[in-house]
Design an enzyme around this catalytic site. Structure first.
Site, PDB file in Angstrom:
ATOM      1  N   ASN A  87       0.805  -1.218   0.000  1.00 38.67           N
ATOM      2  CA  ASN A  87       0.000   0.000   0.000  1.00 38.67           C
ATOM      3  C   ASN A  87       0.839   1.269   0.000  1.00 38.67           C
ATOM      4  O   ASN A  87       0.452   2.265  -0.592  1.00 38.67           O
ATOM      5  CB  ASN A  87      -0.930   0.000   1.225  1.00 38.67           C
ATOM      6  CG  ASN A  87      -1.517   1.375   1.487  1.00 38.67           C
ATOM      7  OD1 ASN A  87      -2.446   1.813   0.808  1.00 38.67           O
ATOM      8  ND2 ASN A  87      -0.960   2.083   2.457  1.00 38.67           N
ATOM      9  N   TYR A 152       4.641   9.786 -10.819  1.00 40.02           N
ATOM     10  CA  TYR A 152       3.776   9.038  -9.911  1.00 40.02           C
ATOM     11  C   TYR A 152       2.967   8.004 -10.691  1.00 40.02           C
ATOM     12  O   TYR A 152       2.965   6.809 -10.372  1.00 40.02           O
ATOM     13  CB  TYR A 152       2.847   9.994  -9.171  1.00 40.02           C
ATOM     14  CG  TYR A 152       1.733   9.321  -8.407  1.00 40.02           C
ATOM     15  CD1 TYR A 152       2.005   8.413  -7.386  1.00 40.02           C
ATOM     16  CD2 TYR A 152       0.388   9.612  -8.683  1.00 40.02           C
ATOM     17  CE1 TYR A 152       0.975   7.798  -6.682  1.00 40.02           C
ATOM     18  CE2 TYR A 152      -0.639   9.012  -7.982  1.00 40.02           C
ATOM     19  CZ  TYR A 152      -0.341   8.109  -6.986  1.00 40.02           C
ATOM     20  OH  TYR A 152      -1.356   7.499  -6.292  1.00 40.02           O
ATOM     21  N   LYS A 156       3.226   3.682 -10.763  1.00 40.42           N
ATOM     22  CA  LYS A 156       2.063   2.852 -10.465  1.00 40.42           C
ATOM     23  C   LYS A 156       1.655   2.002 -11.670  1.00 40.42           C
ATOM     24  O   LYS A 156       1.191   0.869 -11.518  1.00 40.42           O
ATOM     25  CB  LYS A 156       0.896   3.730 -10.002  1.00 40.42           C
ATOM     26  CG  LYS A 156       1.104   4.348  -8.622  1.00 40.42           C
ATOM     27  CD  LYS A 156       1.224   3.294  -7.533  1.00 40.42           C
ATOM     28  CE  LYS A 156       1.202   3.888  -6.148  1.00 40.42           C
ATOM     29  NZ  LYS A 156       1.215   2.855  -5.083  1.00 40.42           N
ATOM     30  N   THR A 187      -7.910  11.289   2.506  1.00 44.20           N
ATOM     31  CA  THR A 187      -6.899  10.771   3.429  1.00 44.20           C
ATOM     32  C   THR A 187      -6.099  11.945   3.984  1.00 44.20           C
ATOM     33  O   THR A 187      -6.155  13.054   3.445  1.00 44.20           O
ATOM     34  CB  THR A 187      -5.923   9.817   2.717  1.00 44.20           C
ATOM     35  OG1 THR A 187      -5.121  10.573   1.790  1.00 44.20           O
ATOM     36  CG2 THR A 187      -6.653   8.707   1.968  1.00 44.20           C
TER      37      THR A 187
END
Length: 246
Positions: A87, A152, A156, A187
């Site tokens: 994660n 980023y 991924k 978050t």
């Protein structure tokens, strides 16, 4: 309470806040003994406390995912696990000309190399036992171009490809490997940039931000026997794509 993960051990990286913490709490609630990874011991203790208050079992291991030896130590201290949830990840926004070497390396090292090392260390023992589950956390930005998020999204996207490679490599040994591509989620990480998640939410069919628990619920499904024939999948938990209209 249903405990389909009773007797299993689950390592979740980045489990001290946000989606990772929600996953840790969810898996513990299903009976797994949780090994929560993070960098901050105080926040790690909070995750363990949150799990224990609900009657679950957990312990915390601190490790720096930018350092290969630290990642290998994490695997060694975790010991044999039945579930691995990769994660932990970082996202630092910037245009290509503004992305320096250190920023590039941090994304590659944390988002791609750390999961790779953990897979090297922890999946073969699962395969030897004939059972195991891995879930990699990805993002909508891995498949849809996102402004200021090139490196980023690229790391991924690489993790999604590794998901499919590992599913093939270890599937016949009884190990399932899947990924969850999360959409805009509320978050502590997204809260650092006010309006970020909310702005991205306008591009989804549901038109709202996800909660960390909504992402964790899908991860929880994937690691249970209920998902026993799901392997090599990248599950989009993104709120749906808006239709193209003239």
């Amino acid at each position: 309470m249903s405990t389909p993960l009773a007797g299993s051990r689950a390592l979740i990286t980045g489990a001290t806040s946000g989606i990772g913490k929600a996953i840790a709490v969810a898996l513990a609630g299903l009976g797994a003994q949780v090994i929560a990874h993070g960098r901050d011991a105080d926040r790690g203790a909070q995750t363990v406390e949150a799990i224990e208050k609900r009657g679950g079992k957990a312990r915390f291991i601190a490790a720096d995912l930018t350092e290969p030896d630290s990642v290998r130590r994490l695997a060694a201290e975790a010991g044999p696990v039945d579930i691995l949830v990769n994660n932990a990840g970082i996202y630092e926004f910037g245009a290509t000309p503004d992305t320096d070497d250190k920023t590039f390396d941090r994304h590659v090292n944390i988002n791609l190399r750390a999961p790779y090392i953990l897979a090297q260390q922890l999946i073969p023992p699962m395969a030897a036992r004939g059972t195991g589950v891995v879930v990699n956390l990805s993002t909508l930005a891995a498949s849809v171009p996102a402004r200021q998020a090139g490196i980023y999204g690229a790391t991924k996207a690489g993790l999604e490809l590794l998901t499919r490679v590992w599913a093939d490599e270890f599937g016949r040994s009884g190990v399932r490997v899947n990924a969850v591509a999360a959409g805009p989620t509320e978050t502590p990480g997204t809260a650092v940039t006010p309006g970020l998640a909310e702005g991205l939410a306008t591009t989804t069919a549901l038109g709202r931000v996800a909660s960390a628990e909504e992402i964790a619920n899908v991860v929880a499904f994937l690691v249970t026997p209920a998902a026993s024939y799901v392997n090599g999948a990248v599950v989009a938990v993104t709120g749906g794509q808006l239709a193209i209209a003239p």
